[in-house]
Design an enzyme around this catalytic site. Structure first.
Site, PDB file in Angstrom:
ATOM      1  N   HIS A  85       0.828  -1.214   0.000  1.00  0.00           N
ATOM      2  CA  HIS A  85       0.000   0.000   0.000  1.00  0.00           C
ATOM      3  C   HIS A  85       0.856   1.255   0.000  1.00  0.00           C
ATOM      4  O   HIS A  85       1.620   1.508   0.935  1.00  0.00           O
ATOM      5  CB  HIS A  85      -0.906   0.013   1.229  1.00  0.00           C
ATOM      6  CG  HIS A  85      -2.038   0.999   1.124  1.00  0.00           C
ATOM      7  ND1 HIS A  85      -3.266   0.673   0.583  1.00  0.00           N
ATOM      8  CD2 HIS A  85      -2.125   2.297   1.468  1.00  0.00           C
ATOM      9  CE1 HIS A  85      -4.061   1.726   0.612  1.00  0.00           C
ATOM     10  NE2 HIS A  85      -3.390   2.731   1.138  1.00  0.00           N
ATOM     11  N   ASP A  87       0.321   5.530  -1.098  1.00  0.00           N
ATOM     12  CA  ASP A  87      -0.661   6.548  -1.482  1.00  0.00           C
ATOM     13  C   ASP A  87      -0.072   7.670  -2.328  1.00  0.00           C
ATOM     14  O   ASP A  87      -0.620   8.774  -2.352  1.00  0.00           O
ATOM     15  CB  ASP A  87      -1.317   7.137  -0.231  1.00  0.00           C
ATOM     16  CG  ASP A  87      -2.427   6.249   0.309  1.00  0.00           C
ATOM     17  OD1 ASP A  87      -3.446   6.089  -0.383  1.00  0.00           O
ATOM     18  OD2 ASP A  87      -2.270   5.707   1.414  1.00  0.00           O
ATOM     19  N   GLU A 190      -8.937   1.667  -2.483  1.00  0.00           N
ATOM     20  CA  GLU A 190      -9.001   1.765  -1.021  1.00  0.00           C
ATOM     21  C   GLU A 190     -10.370   2.259  -0.564  1.00  0.00           C
ATOM     22  O   GLU A 190     -10.572   3.440  -0.316  1.00  0.00           O
ATOM     23  CB  GLU A 190      -7.896   2.694  -0.494  1.00  0.00           C
ATOM     24  CG  GLU A 190      -7.799   2.674   1.015  1.00  0.00           C
ATOM     25  CD  GLU A 190      -6.682   3.535   1.564  1.00  0.00           C
ATOM     26  OE1 GLU A 190      -6.384   3.411   2.762  1.00  0.00           O
ATOM     27  OE2 GLU A 190      -6.117   4.340   0.800  1.00  0.00           O
ATOM     28  N   HIS A 217     -13.475   2.084   3.907  1.00  0.00           N
ATOM     29  CA  HIS A 217     -12.435   2.975   4.409  1.00  0.00           C
ATOM     30  C   HIS A 217     -12.905   3.426   5.788  1.00  0.00           C
ATOM     31  O   HIS A 217     -13.251   2.576   6.611  1.00  0.00           O
ATOM     32  CB  HIS A 217     -12.177   4.147   3.449  1.00  0.00           C
ATOM     33  CG  HIS A 217     -10.917   4.873   3.775  1.00  0.00           C
ATOM     34  ND1 HIS A 217     -10.907   6.170   4.243  1.00  0.00           N
ATOM     35  CD2 HIS A 217      -9.617   4.483   3.738  1.00  0.00           C
ATOM     36  CE1 HIS A 217      -9.657   6.544   4.473  1.00  0.00           C
ATOM     37  NE2 HIS A 217      -8.851   5.542   4.172  1.00  0.00           N
ATOM     38  N   HIS A 257      -8.998  -1.543   7.472  1.00  0.00           N
ATOM     39  CA  HIS A 257     -10.038  -0.521   7.661  1.00  0.00           C
ATOM     40  C   HIS A 257     -11.408  -1.077   8.066  1.00  0.00           C
ATOM     41  O   HIS A 257     -12.266  -0.300   8.467  1.00  0.00           O
ATOM     42  CB  HIS A 257     -10.223   0.342   6.401  1.00  0.00           C
ATOM     43  CG  HIS A 257      -9.180   1.393   6.215  1.00  0.00           C
ATOM     44  ND1 HIS A 257      -9.103   2.522   6.996  1.00  0.00           N
ATOM     45  CD2 HIS A 257      -8.156   1.491   5.328  1.00  0.00           C
ATOM     46  CE1 HIS A 257      -8.089   3.260   6.608  1.00  0.00           C
ATOM     47  NE2 HIS A 257      -7.483   2.651   5.594  1.00  0.00           N
ATOM     48  N   HIS A 278      -2.478  -2.956   4.728  1.00  0.00           N
ATOM     49  CA  HIS A 278      -1.689  -2.030   5.539  1.00  0.00           C
ATOM     50  C   HIS A 278      -2.257  -1.952   6.951  1.00  0.00           C
ATOM     51  O   HIS A 278      -2.910  -0.984   7.324  1.00  0.00           O
ATOM     52  CB  HIS A 278      -1.578  -0.653   4.879  1.00  0.00           C
ATOM     53  CG  HIS A 278      -2.879   0.031   4.553  1.00  0.00           C
ATOM     54  ND1 HIS A 278      -3.884  -0.565   3.848  1.00  0.00           N
ATOM     55  CD2 HIS A 278      -3.321   1.293   4.838  1.00  0.00           C
ATOM     56  CE1 HIS A 278      -4.897   0.286   3.712  1.00  0.00           C
ATOM     57  NE2 HIS A 278      -4.576   1.422   4.309  1.00  0.00           N
TER      58      HIS A 278
END
Length: 460
Positions: A85, A87, A190, A217, A257, A278
């Protein structure tokens, strides 16, 4: 080489029955010359192949250095490092509104992010899942369109740097890229809000290269509960259908999440190993983003992998807000705990670079992975352990997901749809706002506009 020539008996038989004349001396000489040339070519080819094999074998089997840092670096050159992961695409949106052709966005020069090409190369990254992230306030609005923008920017980034990145759709693609010394690039969406409760959208995302989706999320979807809310409903029947459709597609189910209930129910439904792209260990840092031991034990039986997050707040729960007081050893401790609870086959790396605000000392950016693997060696992890943690475990899971897809090849795409009444938040929004508010747009730069997205919320 004699198998290429007719036998003496065949020649003489032809001569005796009158079907051919005896070969002349010149013909015999020509044939022998051709045969010798063929043999010489075979010998040269054999020598070339033997030398190539010897070189490759020598590279991969020369003695490893004993010093931990040098040994870690050598191991990462032999074994693909896969980060679950990153971003960076969100930073492209946040900093440049996805204008990646601007000079200031050049990945060989960009230095105010955790990730750029020199850092990736120094960090020995062999494959990266790039996150296509949009904030939860896009749910029931422009989430699909905004996610498409992020998928597009990932593809454009890969195309822009063909000497560095190679797009990957399969586990074999990752291995092929690593052999070519390229960074395999994959996409993870995500947040389940990105599909707007549409299986058709999920399928189209897969066709665009998305190989995992995080079910939620920081917001619940109409079909799954998030760890960031007080909802404990887990997966609805439609949510279970989403998981099964991901299995059919060959898309990895990501449980970072999500709520504990959603984790357990997804593990019950899935026919393929899951990932936590993650997340770290809840037992060491009781943040709801981390994975409890009860779930870790289920992941072990599922064959999945937990890819450890580097974010300070998920590593050291005693750190004060905004502090970077976490250490590489604490990250190692999370890896050790997952190993002890779930097994070495359960552990991977999911840094969350460019999606978090603070990181442990010594793991400040994408150049620092070798420092972590040095610390793992110093904590008595073996070379085989290092290969599994770096990327071997994720590759195994990816292949198992592909095998599960193969097992379901006769299944048709699921046509289940949610009733419109499911989207009560949208109906409430529409009934309580004016027309201009329903079409609110905000200028991100002087020359472009983008639907309202909260850029102050880090993906983490």
């Amino acid at each position: 080489a004699t198998f290429c020539l007719p036998s003496y008996e065949a020649i003489m038989n032809g001569v005796e029955d009158g079907t051919r004349l005896p070969p002349t001396d010149a013909e015999v000489k020509v044939e022998l010359t051709r045969t010798q040339r063929f043999v010489n070519i075979l010998i040269v080819l054999c020598v070339v192949v033997a030398v190539a094999v010897a070189v490759v074998y020598g590279i991969n089997h020369k003695p490893l250095p004993k010093e931990p840092a040098a040994r870690a670096d050598a191991l990462l050159q032999r074994n693909v490092l896969i980060d679950g992961h990153n971003d960076l695409p969100y930073q492209f949106f946040k900093l440049f509104n996805n204008h990646i052709y601007r000079q200031e966005a050049n990945l060989t020069l960009l230095n105010n992010t955790h990730t750029n090409i020199p850092k990736l190369r120094t960090g020995r990254v062999g494959a990266q899942f790039w996150a296509a992230y949009v904030a939860c306030n896009s749910q029931y609005g422009d989430a699909v369109r905004a996610t498409l923008d992020q998928i597009d920017v990932i593809h454009r980034m890969v195309d822009l740097y063909p000497d560095t990145f190679m797009f990957a759709n399969t586990a074999q693609d990752i291995s092929n890229a690593f052999d070519k010394k390229m960074i395999a690039s994959l996409i993870g969406v995500e947040g389940g809000h990105s599909i707007d409760s549409s299986l058709a959208t999920l399928r189209l995302f897969y066709s665009m290269g998305v190989r995992y989706m995080t079910l939620t999320h920081t917001c619940d979807t109409p079909w799954a509960s998030s760890c960031a809310t007080s909802t404990t409903t887990g997966l609805s029947e439609f949510g279970k259908t989403v998981v099964r459709e991901m299995n059919r597609l060959g898309m990895m189910v990501d449980l970072s999440h999500v709520s504990n209930v959603t984790m357990l129910e997804a593990l019950e439904v899935t026919t393929a190993p899951v990932i936590f792209s993650h997340s770290s260990a809840f037992a060491l840092c009781p943040n709801p983003r981390n994975v409890p031991d009860k779930v870790l034990r289920r992941v072990k039986s599922n064959g999945g992998v937990v890819m450890v997050n580097f974010y300070t707040a998920f590593i050291n729960c005693t750190a004060t807000s905004g502090s970077s007081t976490a250490s590489i050893q604490q990250v190692v401790d999370h890896i050790k705990h997952i190993n002890e609870t779930c097994g070495i086959d359960c552990v991977g790396i999911g840094s969350d670079f460019d999606g978090v605000s603070t990181l442990p000392t010594g793991l400040e950016d994408a150049s620092t992975y070798p420092a972590l693997f040095t610390a793992l060696l110093q904590n008595n992890f073996t070379d085989t352990d290092i290969a599994k943690i770096a990327g071997g475990n994720l590759l195994r899971v990816f292949r198992a997901v592909e095998d599960a897809k193969q097992d379901m090849e006769s299944a048709m795409p699921d046509e289940t749809m949610l009733a419109h009444t499911t989207f009560t938040p949208l109906l409430r929004l529409l009934s309580n706002t004016t027309a201009p508010e329903r079409n609110q747009w905000s200028a991100i730069t002087n020359d472009t506009c983008r639907p309202t997205v909260n850029t102050n919320v880090d993906p983490d």
